[in-house]
Design a protein around this motif. Sequence first.
Motif, mmCIF file in Angstrom:
data_model
loop_
_atom_site.group_PDB
_atom_site.id
_atom_site.type_symbol
_atom_site.label_atom_id
_atom_site.label_comp_id
_atom_site.label_asym_id
_atom_site.label_seq_id
_atom_site.Cartn_x
_atom_site.Cartn_y
_atom_site.Cartn_z
ATOM 1 N N UNK A 22 48.563 39.144 26.333
ATOM 2 C CA UNK A 22 48.321 37.783 26.804
ATOM 3 C C UNK A 22 46.847 37.585 27.108
ATOM 4 N N UNK A 23 46.221 38.536 27.787
ATOM 5 C CA UNK A 23 44.807 38.389 28.119
ATOM 6 C C UNK A 23 43.937 38.449 26.876
ATOM 7 N N UNK A 24 44.390 39.134 25.830
ATOM 8 C CA UNK A 24 43.630 39.172 24.582
ATOM 9 C C UNK A 24 43.701 37.820 23.879
ATOM 10 N N UNK A 25 44.831 37.130 23.998
ATOM 11 C CA UNK A 25 44.976 35.827 23.355
ATOM 12 C C UNK A 25 44.169 34.754 24.082
ATOM 13 N N UNK A 26 44.158 34.796 25.376
ATOM 14 C CA UNK A 26 43.462 33.785 26.166
ATOM 15 C C UNK A 26 42.211 34.419 26.748
ATOM 16 N N UNK A 27 41.100 34.178 26.083
ATOM 17 C CA UNK A 27 39.846 34.772 26.514
ATOM 18 C C UNK A 27 39.088 33.760 27.375
ATOM 19 N N UNK A 28 39.611 33.505 28.546
ATOM 20 C CA UNK A 28 39.011 32.539 29.458
ATOM 21 C C UNK A 28 39.063 33.104 30.867
ATOM 22 N N UNK A 29 38.230 32.587 31.744
ATOM 23 C CA UNK A 29 38.265 33.054 33.135
ATOM 24 C C UNK A 29 39.633 32.826 33.761
ATOM 25 N N UNK A 30 40.035 33.748 34.606
ATOM 26 C CA UNK A 30 41.338 33.631 35.278
ATOM 27 C C UNK A 30 41.301 32.495 36.292
ATOM 28 N N UNK A 31 42.464 31.918 36.533
ATOM 29 C CA UNK A 31 42.590 30.896 37.548
ATOM 30 C C UNK A 31 42.306 29.488 37.067
ATOM 31 N N UNK A 32 42.106 29.303 35.767
ATOM 32 C CA UNK A 32 41.845 27.962 35.252
ATOM 33 C C UNK A 32 43.148 27.176 35.138
ATOM 34 N N UNK A 33 43.066 25.901 35.417
ATOM 35 C CA UNK A 33 44.212 25.034 35.169
ATOM 36 C C UNK A 33 44.268 24.788 33.663
ATOM 37 N N UNK A 34 45.272 24.083 33.217
ATOM 38 C CA UNK A 34 45.384 23.771 31.797
ATOM 39 C C UNK A 34 44.174 22.965 31.333
ATOM 40 N N UNK A 35 43.764 21.988 32.134
ATOM 41 C CA UNK A 35 42.600 21.180 31.757
ATOM 42 C C UNK A 35 41.319 22.004 31.806
ATOM 43 N N UNK A 36 41.251 22.941 32.730
ATOM 44 C CA UNK A 36 40.104 23.840 32.789
ATOM 45 C C UNK A 36 40.018 24.714 31.546
ATOM 46 N N UNK A 37 41.170 25.192 31.085
ATOM 47 C CA UNK A 37 41.219 25.980 29.854
ATOM 48 C C UNK A 37 40.777 25.139 28.663
ATOM 49 N N UNK A 38 41.247 23.898 28.598
ATOM 50 C CA UNK A 38 40.842 23.006 27.517
ATOM 51 C C UNK A 38 39.317 22.780 27.532
ATOM 52 N N UNK A 39 38.763 22.569 28.707
ATOM 53 C CA UNK A 39 37.320 22.357 28.843
ATOM 54 C C UNK A 39 36.556 23.611 28.417
ATOM 55 N N UNK A 40 37.053 24.774 28.817
ATOM 56 C CA UNK A 40 36.418 26.038 28.440
ATOM 57 C C UNK A 40 36.408 26.198 26.919
ATOM 58 N N UNK A 41 37.542 25.917 26.281
ATOM 59 C CA UNK A 41 37.609 26.009 24.821
ATOM 60 C C UNK A 41 36.643 25.037 24.159
ATOM 61 N N UNK A 42 36.590 23.813 24.660
ATOM 62 C CA UNK A 42 35.721 22.799 24.066
ATOM 63 C C UNK A 42 34.256 23.223 24.149
ATOM 64 N N UNK A 43 33.857 23.724 25.297
ATOM 65 C CA UNK A 43 32.461 24.126 25.482
ATOM 66 C C UNK A 43 32.103 25.346 24.637
ATOM 67 N N UNK A 44 32.984 26.348 24.609
ATOM 68 C CA UNK A 44 32.659 27.553 23.850
ATOM 69 C C UNK A 44 32.693 27.299 22.354
ATOM 70 N N UNK A 45 33.577 26.442 21.898
ATOM 71 C CA UNK A 45 33.627 26.121 20.470
ATOM 72 C C UNK A 45 32.411 25.305 20.058
ATOM 73 N N UNK A 46 31.980 24.412 20.925
ATOM 74 C CA UNK A 46 30.765 23.647 20.636
ATOM 75 C C UNK A 46 29.553 24.577 20.577
ATOM 76 N N UNK A 47 29.502 25.545 21.493
ATOM 77 C CA UNK A 47 28.395 26.512 21.502
ATOM 78 C C UNK A 47 28.415 27.364 20.235
#
Length: 77
Positions: A22-47
């Motif tokens: 599970x942690x390998x699939x979701x490479x994001x900081x722990x404790x993020x809400x669903x919207x936080x995860x979406x924001x993290x993906x958007x920023x890292x993909x843009x980068x």
Amino acid sequence: MSGTSDVRLTLYAQELVREQEISARVNAPKGLSLWGLFQHRRMTRRALLSLTGDQLRDIGLSYEQARCEGLKPFWRE
């Protein structure tokens, strides 16, 4: 060691493997809400889309791989 302990150790080992998958699939900081995860993906993909060819080579990606990942919508894994 008793049979119960062996079973318990086997189940615990399986639990650890599942957590790692599970942690390998979701490479994001722990404790993020669903919207936080979406924001993290958007920023890292843009980068990822803004990296130069040299930077992509440093992380072991081709331009096509980076573009494919960078253009995915934020709600897709």
